[in-house]
Scaffold this active site. Structure first.
Site, short mmCIF file in Angstrom:
data_model
loop_
_atom_site.label_atom_id
_atom_site.label_comp_id
_atom_site.label_asym_id
_atom_site.label_seq_id
_atom_site.Cartn_x
_atom_site.Cartn_y
_atom_site.Cartn_z
N THR A 23 0.82 -1.21 0.00
CA THR A 23 0.00 0.00 0.00
C THR A 23 0.86 1.27 0.00
O THR A 23 0.67 2.16 -0.83
CB THR A 23 -0.93 0.00 1.24
OG1 THR A 23 -1.64 -1.24 1.23
CG2 THR A 23 -1.89 1.16 1.23
N ILE A 24 1.80 1.35 0.91
CA ILE A 24 2.64 2.55 1.01
C ILE A 24 3.76 2.49 -0.03
O ILE A 24 4.03 3.48 -0.72
CB ILE A 24 3.22 2.70 2.44
CG1 ILE A 24 2.08 2.85 3.48
CG2 ILE A 24 4.19 3.87 2.53
CD1 ILE A 24 1.18 4.05 3.32
N SER A 152 3.47 7.86 11.59
CA SER A 152 2.27 7.21 11.01
C SER A 152 1.31 8.22 10.39
O SER A 152 1.47 9.43 10.55
CB SER A 152 1.54 6.44 12.11
OG SER A 152 0.88 7.39 12.95
N CYS A 153 0.29 7.69 9.73
CA CYS A 153 -0.72 8.55 9.10
C CYS A 153 -1.43 9.43 10.14
O CYS A 153 -1.57 10.64 9.94
CB CYS A 153 -1.74 7.70 8.35
SG CYS A 153 -2.28 6.23 9.26
N ASN A 154 -1.85 8.84 11.27
CA ASN A 154 -2.52 9.64 12.30
C ASN A 154 -1.60 10.70 12.87
O ASN A 154 -2.00 11.85 13.08
CB ASN A 154 -3.02 8.72 13.44
CG ASN A 154 -4.35 8.08 13.08
OD1 ASN A 154 -5.29 8.77 12.69
ND2 ASN A 154 -4.44 6.77 13.21
N ARG A 181 -10.02 3.83 11.02
CA ARG A 181 -10.61 2.86 10.09
C ARG A 181 -10.11 1.46 10.46
O ARG A 181 -8.97 1.31 10.91
CB ARG A 181 -10.29 3.23 8.63
CG ARG A 181 -8.79 3.26 8.28
CD ARG A 181 -8.29 1.94 7.79
NE ARG A 181 -6.88 1.91 7.46
CZ ARG A 181 -5.91 1.50 8.28
NH1 ARG A 181 -6.19 1.15 9.52
NH2 ARG A 181 -4.67 1.45 7.87
N GLY A 208 -0.56 10.16 21.13
CA GLY A 208 -0.01 11.40 21.71
C GLY A 208 1.51 11.33 21.85
O GLY A 208 2.23 12.19 21.31
N HIS A 233 -9.30 7.82 8.52
CA HIS A 233 -9.46 8.03 9.96
C HIS A 233 -10.15 9.37 10.14
O HIS A 233 -10.10 10.24 9.25
CB HIS A 233 -8.10 8.12 10.66
CG HIS A 233 -7.19 6.95 10.45
ND1 HIS A 233 -7.47 5.68 10.88
CD2 HIS A 233 -5.95 6.87 9.89
CE1 HIS A 233 -6.47 4.86 10.59
NE2 HIS A 233 -5.53 5.56 9.97
N GLN A 314 -5.54 7.62 5.11
CA GLN A 314 -4.42 6.87 5.69
C GLN A 314 -3.43 6.33 4.66
O GLN A 314 -2.25 6.22 4.94
CB GLN A 314 -4.95 5.72 6.57
CG GLN A 314 -5.47 4.50 5.84
CD GLN A 314 -6.92 4.64 5.36
OE1 GLN A 314 -7.54 5.68 5.60
NE2 GLN A 314 -7.44 3.63 4.71
P1 NAD Z 1 1.18 -3.69 3.13
O1 NAD Z 1 0.88 -4.97 3.79
O2 NAD Z 1 0.16 -3.12 2.20
O3 NAD Z 1 2.55 -3.77 2.34
C1 NAD Z 1 3.69 -4.32 2.93
C2 NAD Z 1 4.60 -4.89 1.86
O4 NAD Z 1 5.78 -5.40 2.47
C3 NAD Z 1 3.97 -6.01 1.07
O5 NAD Z 1 4.29 -5.83 -0.29
C4 NAD Z 1 4.68 -7.26 1.61
O6 NAD Z 1 4.79 -8.25 0.62
C5 NAD Z 1 6.04 -6.71 1.95
N1 NAD Z 1 6.78 -7.49 2.95
C6 NAD Z 1 6.34 -8.45 3.81
N2 NAD Z 1 7.36 -8.95 4.52
C7 NAD Z 1 8.48 -8.31 4.11
C8 NAD Z 1 9.85 -8.42 4.45
N3 NAD Z 1 10.28 -9.29 5.38
N4 NAD Z 1 10.74 -7.61 3.82
C9 NAD Z 1 10.31 -6.73 2.88
N5 NAD Z 1 9.03 -6.60 2.52
C10 NAD Z 1 8.11 -7.38 3.11
O7 NAD Z 1 1.49 -2.67 4.32
P2 NAD Z 1 1.37 -1.08 4.30
O8 NAD Z 1 -0.02 -0.70 4.66
O9 NAD Z 1 1.97 -0.56 3.06
O10 NAD Z 1 2.25 -0.71 5.56
C11 NAD Z 1 3.66 -0.61 5.49
C12 NAD Z 1 4.14 0.30 6.60
O11 NAD Z 1 3.56 1.59 6.39
C13 NAD Z 1 3.76 -0.11 8.02
O12 NAD Z 1 4.78 0.30 8.89
C14 NAD Z 1 2.51 0.72 8.29
O13 NAD Z 1 2.29 0.94 9.65
C15 NAD Z 1 2.89 2.00 7.58
N6 NAD Z 1 1.74 2.82 7.22
C16 NAD Z 1 0.64 2.26 6.66
C17 NAD Z 1 -0.45 3.06 6.38
C18 NAD Z 1 -1.71 2.48 5.80
O14 NAD Z 1 -2.77 3.04 6.00
N7 NAD Z 1 -1.67 1.40 5.05
C19 NAD Z 1 -0.40 4.43 6.64
C20 NAD Z 1 0.77 5.00 7.14
C21 NAD Z 1 1.83 4.17 7.45
#
Ligand code: NAD
Length: 349
Positions: A23-24, A152-154, A181, A208, A233, A314
């Site tokens: 996603t990110i 993080s997003c929040n 969410r 916080g 969110h 997010q």
């Molecule tokens: P996601 O599950 O959508 O993507 C994670 C990716 O990492 C996947 O492609 C997965 O295959 C890969 N992965 C799994 N194990 C791995 C490993 N050992 N080494 C390398 N890659 C690996 O997750 P996301 O939502 O993109 O979240 C990633 C980070 O971003 C997290 O720290 C999350 O907290 C943060 N984040 C997410 C959001 C959100 O809303 N999705 C918002 C802000 C921050």
């Protein structure tokens, strides 16, 4: 442009690798591709999924994030450019977008031994990295650092508004209720499917203290619920300021603050559902919104107390922050210059 100038420009480009094209990760990759001072060397996937195929279709070199899994890609007929170790050797910086706390493991396993700079995401604890980042709050603190975490997003959403208010009027204390969410739209793993869950059950919540990693002097207490929605969110903010201001003054301040977008319920934007439709019509890829969406008509004051609601998209709000963090760590570009460049390339007002 002459060939020599072109080569000079190319040699100055910051070479970026994305570990975890989810996603990110895929959003950061596309945002990096829009910058004229950085380029994507490659992205990783751990399994041969549809996203792995899409990464190749998008023109990215694909590397296997877990070297032991290389054969799984071969069996699925997906061509790799190598594994994570091959990618590391070609990059100036890695953007770790792996899930949960894996980033902290990758720091020890890959980035530290190779002496390569890395950026981590919100789920990785501040203490594991030692430096957290929000462009408007503490861009310069990332200068010269090897490892930095984009909050993080929040926390990004809170830091932008609270930082602007603190700078303009002084924040005596901030109390915030977060409505989170349950899951991203593309995931069927988490819930609740129904119900309103105090999450975490403890008050204050960790949000916080996370804001304090980028705005250390703020007096802030947060609590949070998780609800059955994938659409953003939402935050309810109650803030005591050092001085009395009018709602109009706050609206003017927010209109001038980068990466905040004012929306109005009077125009039919009454919930995050309508905001998602608004985002779809906005015209950005994947209907991403990089801004805090502040409900203008929720802004109210009583004496020196300020109240308002905002929504936090997010999946996309941290994307411009990752781009600025790359520049803070790998160049001598100033915060203002970087944010302006990032905003322009991503179409942020
Ligand atoms: P996601 O599950 O959508 O993507 C994670 C990716 O990492 C996947 O492609 C997965 O295959 C890969 N992965 C799994 N194990 C791995 C490993 N050992 N080494 C390398 N890659 C690996 O997750 P996301 O939502 O993109 O979240 C990633 C980070 O971003 C997290 O720290 C999350 O907290 C943060 N984040 C997410 C959001 C959100 O809303 N999705 C918002 C802000 C921050």
């Amino acid at each position: 442009m002459h060939l020599s100038e072109l080569l000079k420009k190319r040699s100055k480009m910051i070479k970026v690798g994305i570990n975890g094209y989810g996603t990110i990760g895929k959003r950061v990759a596309d945002a990096v591709s829009k910058q004229d001072d950085m380029e994507i060397v490659g992205v990783t996937k751990t399994r041969p999924t549809w996203e792995a195929k899409n990464a190749i279709k998008a023109g990215y070199k694909l590397f296997c994030g877990i070297p032991d899994n290389v054969n799984n890609f071969k069996e699925a007929g997906i061509e790799l450019a190598g594994d994570i170790n091959d990618l590391l050797g070609q990059c100036d910086i890695m953007i770790d977008c792996s899930p949960k706390k894996i980033g902290a493991e990758n720091l020890e396993k890959y980035y530290k031994p190779q002496g390569i700079k890395a950026i981590y995401q919100g789920a990785v604890k501040h203490d594991a990295i030692g430096e957290s980042f929000n462009a408007q709050s503490n861009y310069d603190s990332a200068k010269g650092k090897q490892n930095v975490r984009v909050v993080s997003c929040n926390t990004t959403g809170l830091s932008r508004v609270l930082g602007a208010l603190d700078k303009a009027y002084g924040v005596k204390k901030a109390r915030v209720v977060l409505v989170r969410r349950a899951s991203d739209p593309g995931s069927s793993k988490s819930g609740p499917v129904d119900g309103i869950v105090p999450n975490p059950i403890t008050v204050p919540s960790h949000h916080g203290p996370d804001v304090l990693t980028v705005l250390p002097k703020l007096n802030i207490v947060t609590s949070a619920f998780k609800v059955s929605s994938t659409f953003m969110h939402a935050h309810s903010l109650m803030i005591e300021l050092d001085k009395e201001v009018s709602a109009e003054e706050v609206k003017e301040l927010f209109k001038k603050t980068p990466r905040l977008l004012m929306v109005n319920s009077s125009e039919g934007l009454t919930s995050t559902a309508e905001l998602m439709e608004f985002a779809r019509d906005f015209g950005r890829p994947r209907y991403d919104m990089y801004e805090n969406l502040v409900w203008e008509d929720s802004i109210g004051v009583e004496g020196n107390e300020l109240y308002f609601f905002q929504a936090v998209p997010q999946e996309s709000i941290v994307i411009p922050e990752n781009i600025d963090c790359i520049r803070a760590m790998c160049s001598d570009v100033s915060a203002e210059e970087s944010m302006e460049k990032t905003n322009k390339t991503l179409g942020i007002k």
